[in-house]
Write a protein that holds these residues in place. Structure first.
Motif, PDB file in Angstrom:
ATOM      1  N   LEU A 204     100.239  25.936 -36.588  1.00 21.29           N
ATOM      2  CA  LEU A 204     100.214  27.143 -37.410  1.00 21.29           C
ATOM      3  C   LEU A 204      98.854  27.801 -37.222  1.00 21.29           C
ATOM      4  CD1 LEU A 204     102.655  25.601 -38.609  1.00 21.29           C
ATOM      5  CD2 LEU A 204     102.029  26.530 -40.839  1.00 21.29           C
ATOM      6  N   VAL A 205      98.872  28.942 -36.537  1.00 17.80           N
ATOM      7  CA  VAL A 205      97.646  29.641 -36.175  1.00 17.80           C
ATOM      8  C   VAL A 205      97.495  30.866 -37.071  1.00 17.80           C
ATOM      9  CG1 VAL A 205      96.397  30.803 -34.333  1.00 17.80           C
ATOM     10  CG2 VAL A 205      97.864  28.852 -33.799  1.00 17.80           C
ATOM     11  N   LYS A 206      96.302  31.046 -37.625  1.00 14.88           N
ATOM     12  CA  LYS A 206      96.062  32.171 -38.518  1.00 14.88           C
ATOM     13  C   LYS A 206      96.098  33.484 -37.747  1.00 14.88           C
ATOM     14  CE  LYS A 206      92.795  33.944 -41.956  1.00 14.88           C
ATOM     15  NZ  LYS A 206      91.504  33.715 -42.648  1.00 14.88           N
ATOM     16  N   GLY A 207      96.875  34.439 -38.261  1.00 15.08           N
ATOM     17  CA  GLY A 207      96.941  35.761 -37.642  1.00 15.08           C
ATOM     18  C   GLY A 207      98.032  35.858 -36.596  1.00 15.08           C
ATOM     19  N   ALA A 208      97.963  36.935 -35.810  1.00 19.55           N
ATOM     20  CA  ALA A 208      98.990  37.239 -34.823  1.00 19.55           C
ATOM     21  C   ALA A 208      98.623  36.682 -33.455  1.00 19.55           C
ATOM     22  CB  ALA A 208      99.202  38.750 -34.726  1.00 19.55           C
ATOM     23  N   VAL A 209      99.660  36.329 -32.703  1.00 26.51           N
ATOM     24  CA  VAL A 209      99.525  35.826 -31.338  1.00 26.51           C
ATOM     25  C   VAL A 209     100.321  36.751 -30.425  1.00 26.51           C
ATOM     26  CG1 VAL A 209     100.182  33.919 -29.811  1.00 26.51           C
ATOM     27  CG2 VAL A 209      99.125  33.433 -32.013  1.00 26.51           C
ATOM     28  N   PRO A 210      99.810  37.079 -29.241  1.00 25.28           N
ATOM     29  CA  PRO A 210     100.524  38.016 -28.362  1.00 25.28           C
ATOM     30  C   PRO A 210     101.908  37.525 -27.975  1.00 25.28           C
ATOM     31  CG  PRO A 210      98.303  37.573 -27.552  1.00 25.28           C
ATOM     32  CD  PRO A 210      98.558  36.604 -28.650  1.00 25.28           C
ATOM     33  N   GLY A 211     102.778  38.486 -27.638  1.00 22.58           N
ATOM     34  CA  GLY A 211     104.088  38.157 -27.099  1.00 22.58           C
ATOM     35  C   GLY A 211     105.203  38.189 -28.117  1.00 22.58           C
TER      36      GLY A 211
END
Length: 227
Positions: A204-211
């Motif tokens: 679970l990564v904070k914020g948005a991830v590309p794609g």
């Protein structure tokens, strides 16, 4: 770089921390990745680990042979890749990538890399192919301003002047113009890992991830120090 893994993007959601603060997160299915080859300085000129991710199913083909149907199982990869995977003792994989790890010599073909190599609080860089937007105008593509919207105006959403007609009588490279937008490799740096589910291999990564959803994402230990 000491830690890296391949993942697929599941989507975004939000969770609450111990203080009740809402945190938007991107859920990633990180691994398990299996080592298919180890690149060494002596044999290849550089040190890296080649990993495979997501099993590739065999194709099932029904073929009529003398009036009798015969079921043929074919690997979803060509013979060269099939032999490469068999040599490493792993099943056929959909994605194969190289990770230039500092401790590459510690790995061996068949070893697994799972999400538990990361922990909550780690800083990572996420690389993926961004969403494709198709053909877009200069306003959406480059953030340019529009002209007056009155009826007498002849200029509304055009990109403006392309260049002088007399000198230099050409359009310079890099001029912001309409064209294909998105579908390029994008890296977002210094993201924070909020939570790691080792049992389900979820990050679970904070914020948005590309794609878009189901996109292949490469998660690496960040190269950018926290400000």
């Amino acid at each position: 770089m000491k830690k890296a893994i391949l993942a697929t993007k599941i989507g975004m959601t939000q969770i609450f921390d111990e203080d009740g603060t809402l945190i938007p997160v991107t859920v990633l299915q990180a691994g398990p990745c299996v080592v298919t080859q180890v690149k060494t300085l002596d044999n290849d000129g550089y040190s890296a680990v080649q990993v495979g991710f997501v099993d590739k199913k065999d194709k099932i083909i029904n073929k009529d042979k003398g009036g009798k149907k015969e079921i043929i199982h074919r690997h979803g990869v060509n013979k060269a890749l099939k032999g490469h995977f068999e040599k490493a003792g792993v099943s056929s994989k959909r994605y194969v990538r190289e990770l230039k790890l500092e401790n590459a010599e510690e790995y061996a073909p068949g070893n697994e890399i799972k999400a538990d190599i990361f922990a909550a609080g780690d800083r990572v860089d996420a690389t993926a192919i961004s969403k494709g937007k198709g053909f877009q105008g200069a306003i959406k593509r480059h953030g340019q301003h529009r002209g007056p919207m009155a009826h007498g105006s002849k200029f509304h959403r055009h990109q403006g002047s392309n260049g002088a007609c007399s000198s230099p009588s050409k359009v310079f490279k890099g001029k912001g113009m309409p064209g294909h937008m998105g579908s390029v490799k994008v890296t977002v740096q210094n993201l924070s890992i909020v939570k790691v589910d080792a049992d389900k291999n979820l990050l679970l990564v904070k914020g948005a991830v590309p794609g878009p959803k189901k996109a292949l994402v490469t998660i690496k230990e960040t190269t950018r120090a926290e400000a």
